[in-house]
Structures are given as C-alpha cells and as structure tokens.
Scaffold this active site. Structure first.
Site: not given
Length: 246
Positions: A21, A38, A132
């Site tokens: 956020d 962004h 991962l």
C-alpha cells in the site's frame, strides 16, 4: 547487515503475505503521478522477492490487485495492467535465475487476454524451480473466495461427492484458492493503514500482523528484516497460555 544478524534463521515464518500500500501517496509526495508511484513500487517488489529468497522464506504472497480496485480511475487501471504485463515479461528470466516459482490466486479469467497469457507463460516457465514460491493475488477478494468455496462445497454435496457432515476447516481449506499453500504466519501492510482490505480473511486467522508507516515504493529488505525480527519477538499461543508453551 546489523538487522539481518538479529534474525533467527531457525524461526523464520514459512509464509509472508504483504499488502503493498502507498504507491499513489508516494507519487503525490514526490511531485509525481499515482501511476509513477506504481512504477516505483516495482523496484520494491524486486527487492523484497530477492530478500525473501535470500532468507529462505518458502512462500511470499503479494496483494497486487483487488476486486475493489476496479473502482479506481480507468487510466490508472489500464496503466496498472500495462505495468503488470511489462513486469512479468521482463522479470521472468530473473525469477528463473533466482529459482522462484510464480503462482497466482484470484479471478484471473476476468483479466485481459494479454495479461492472462503473460501470467500463463511465466507460471509455466518457472514451474520447474524449487525455491521461493511467489504468489500474486490478482483480481482477488477474500469474501468472493469464501463464497465460491461454499458454492462448490454445496455442489459437491448435491453430486454426492462429499457428505454435509464431513465439512470442517480442513475441507473448507481444500476449496480455497490457496489450498496448495500453507497459511501465512506474518502479514505486512505498508503505508500506515491498519486494516486487511478483504485480503486472505480465512487464511490470516492466526497470522501475526505487522503495520508500518513506510510507503510501499520505499519498502526494502531492511524493512522486511525488521518485520521478521518483530515477528520472532512475539509469543504465538494459538489459544493456549504462556505456561503451556514452556
């Protein structure tokens, strides 16, 4: 390096979830547009994926786009998906190099065909990795996920694939988007907001929640390390009392 040395590698969370956020606010604070925010946030994704892999974290879920995000201005939505496609295309080789597996949860079929194709290609190309697992929550809504699970359970009861009295937590888990992953143990939210925003409501039932004022484009490995140190300082009782844990 000092923070990294404070981390107990034997008590790492297996699965970390992140609400990324603050991109829009970062853009405004830096005299730029929300869309610029962004783009700046992509660097944080790269840094945190690398940092999680270096630590040996097994699963990392990033809340990339919620179903509610469709309510944003159309130019921002278009720019977000253009950025997503470009990033996936440019980063897939790096994911392969870093031994990262890419997965997606959410209603992906509602995304553009270009986006779906980019995701499918990257998922297939990273499927042989075993490091991962990076999970992108795209067009994701936890409430919709739970409703979908209920509908599918009901359908399987009608088709006599399962019995109503067989319903328990383990069965419900099998019908969720996340059925192949363990529940997150640590949830991080950036930008100072203190809410879950319809993110993994079922799965986060016993997760440790960590909130930071740092905006997502400024979030780096050192902030991830601090969140893990905080996680390791907590006593996770799961309904028990401290004496029972000892």
């Amino acid at each position: 390096m000092e923070l990294l040395n404070q981390i107990n590698k034997d008590k790492l969370p297996t699965h970390i979830a992140v609400i990324m956020d603050g991109n829009g606010r970062w853009g405004k604070q830096n005299g730029k547009s929300r869309i610029d925010g962004h783009y700046a946030g992509v660097k944080s994704v790269q840094n945190i994926v690398e940092g999680a892999g270096e630590l040996g974290i097994k699963y990392l879920t990033l809340y990339a786009f919620s179903t509610e995000n469709w309510n944003r201005p159309q130019d921002e939505i278009s720019a977000l998906f253009e950025l997503l496609v470009k990033t996936i295309a440019s980063e897939t080789n790096e994911l392969i190099k870093k031994n990262v597996v890419l997965k997606v949860i959410g209603n992906v079929t509602s995304l553009t065909q270009t986006c779906q194709s980019a995701l499918t290609d990257s998922i297939q190309r990273t499927s042989h990795n075993n490091g991962l697992t990076l999970i992108l929550a795209l067009n994701y809504s936890s409430k919709s996920e739970i409703v979908s699970a209920i509908k599918n359970i009901n359908m399987d009861i009608k088709n006599e694939k399962i019995k109503a009295n067989a319903i328990n937590e383990q069965l419900v888990n099998k019908y969720l988007y996340t059925h192949q992953f363990p529940d997150p143990e640590l949830m991080i939210r950036t930008s100072g907001e203190h809410r879950l925003s319809n993110f993994l409501l079922w799965q986060l039932a016993y997760a440790e929640l960590y909130f930071t004022d740092v905006l997502w484009p400024d979030f780096r490995k050192s902030h991830l390390h601090q969140a893990i140190i905080d996680f390791q300082s907590r006593e996770r009782r799961f309904g028990k009392v401290s004496e029972q844990l000892k």
